[in-house]
Design an enzyme around this catalytic site. Structure first.
Site, PDB file in Angstrom:
ATOM      1  N   LEU A   1       1.105  -0.475   0.242  1.00 39.42           N
ATOM      2  CA  LEU A   1       0.687   0.382  -0.239  1.00 39.42           C
ATOM      3  C   LEU A   1       0.547   1.039  -0.213  1.00 39.42           C
ATOM      4  CD1 LEU A   1      -3.137  -1.080   3.027  1.00 39.42           C
ATOM      5  CD2 LEU A   1      -2.713  -0.934   0.311  1.00 39.42           C
ATOM      6  N   ASP A   2       0.684   2.641  -1.088  1.00 42.85           N
ATOM      7  CA  ASP A   2       1.508   3.125  -0.926  1.00 42.85           C
ATOM      8  C   ASP A   2       1.120   3.956   1.263  1.00 42.85           C
ATOM      9  OD1 ASP A   2       1.568   3.091  -3.986  1.00 42.85           O
ATOM     10  OD2 ASP A   2      -0.089   4.806  -3.539  1.00 42.85           O
ATOM     11  N   ALA A   3       2.681   5.200   1.059  1.00 41.48           N
ATOM     12  CA  ALA A   3       3.110   5.024   2.656  1.00 41.48           C
ATOM     13  C   ALA A   3       1.348   5.919   2.895  1.00 41.48           C
ATOM     14  CB  ALA A   3       4.063   6.005   2.254  1.00 41.48           C
TER      15      ALA A   3
ATOM     16  N   THR B   1      -1.116   5.748   1.953  1.00 43.85           N
ATOM     17  CA  THR B   1      -2.194   5.208   1.857  1.00 43.85           C
ATOM     18  C   THR B   1      -3.021   3.999   2.844  1.00 43.85           C
ATOM     19  OG1 THR B   1      -2.957   5.165  -0.554  1.00 43.85           O
ATOM     20  CG2 THR B   1      -4.071   3.040   0.554  1.00 43.85           C
TER      21      THR B   1
END
Length: 258
Positions: A114-116, A118
């Protein structure tokens, strides 16, 4: 070894004992499951109570749900907070996942990323084979996201997301999209998709004119985040574990029916 030089261990372990050891049911109930034809070994129904299997190599399912016979495997659900990168170490010194795995004796790692910025559902495990399969883009695990976006999203925009839009790296469409709320200059959109492409939700919403303000992943395959607070983790239940293993063992060509 016997006098003939034959090792009884080569014959495997009785199936009902294996099921009981895996926590499926008591030995007696496990025998009943076998007799009723509800247990399969390597895809074949087994109804003989004397049947022996090799837990290290054989694949077992009950009523179509995969059973993990290796009790050393651990499966954890984390509600990843924002500001944390999806890796076990970061060469730029950013906060990583180690703080969430420190209390587990096994060496856990994340399934996918997951993106930082998100938040939401991330699976941690020491089951390398499952992690590799489920994280591979070709496998296409269904994920559900809730995005808070700028502006008021219209039904026409929702239709566009499911019909398909063109991005720099090719066309993309959501499996499902619905507007949950629209107020005071922002909207809440739920997106279901199976793409593994990088930052796909953010790019899709930006492409239709509604940049993401906040993004959370609520579901990953059969797993639901539920009420797990941000920054907290818990082990998967037997039911969740079985559902995840069943998903991992399916043919990648099959489509999920989530």
């Amino acid at each position: 070894m016997t006098a003939e030089g034959h090792d009884p261990a080569d014959e495997g372990v009785r199936l009902q004992k294996v099921l009981a050891n895996a926590g499926v049911a008591s030995r007696r109930v496990s025998e009943q499951l076998i007799v009723e034809g509800r247990v399969r070994v390597n895809g074949e129904v087994v109804t003989e109570l004397g049947s022996r299997i090799h837990p290290e190599t054989d694949l077992v399912d009950v009523d179509g749900t995969a059973i993990q016979l290796d009790q050393s495997k651990r499966y954890v659900m984390l509600n990843k907070p924002t500001g944390v990168v999806s890796s076990m170490s970061d060469d730029r010194g950013r906060t990583d996942l180690r703080r969430f795995t420190a209390d587990y004796p096994e060496r856990l790692f994340n399934v996918g990323r997951l993106d930082a910025e998100t938040s939401g559902l991330l699976v941690l495990t020491n089951d390398g084979e499952l992690a590799h399969v489920l994280a591979h883009p070709s496998f296409g695990v269904t994920k559900v996201y809730i995005a808070k976006v700028e502006g008021r999203v219209t039904p026409q925009t929702i239709a566009k997301l499911t019909k398909g839009i063109e991005l720099d790296d090719g066309p993309i469409s959501a499996d499902k999209a619905r507007l949950l709320d629209a107020s005071a200059g922002t909207s809440l959109v739920e997106l279901t998709l199976h793409s593994g492409r990088n930052r796909i939700v953010r790019r899709m919403m930006a492409a239709v004119g509604h940049p993401v303000v906040e993004l959370v992943r609520r579901q990953f395959g059969p797993l639901h985040l539920g009420t797990l607070p941000a920054g907290r983790s818990r082990e998967l239940t037997k039911v969740e574990q079985g559902a995840l293993l069943t998903l991992a063992r399916r043919d990648p060509g099959d489509q999920e029916t989530e």
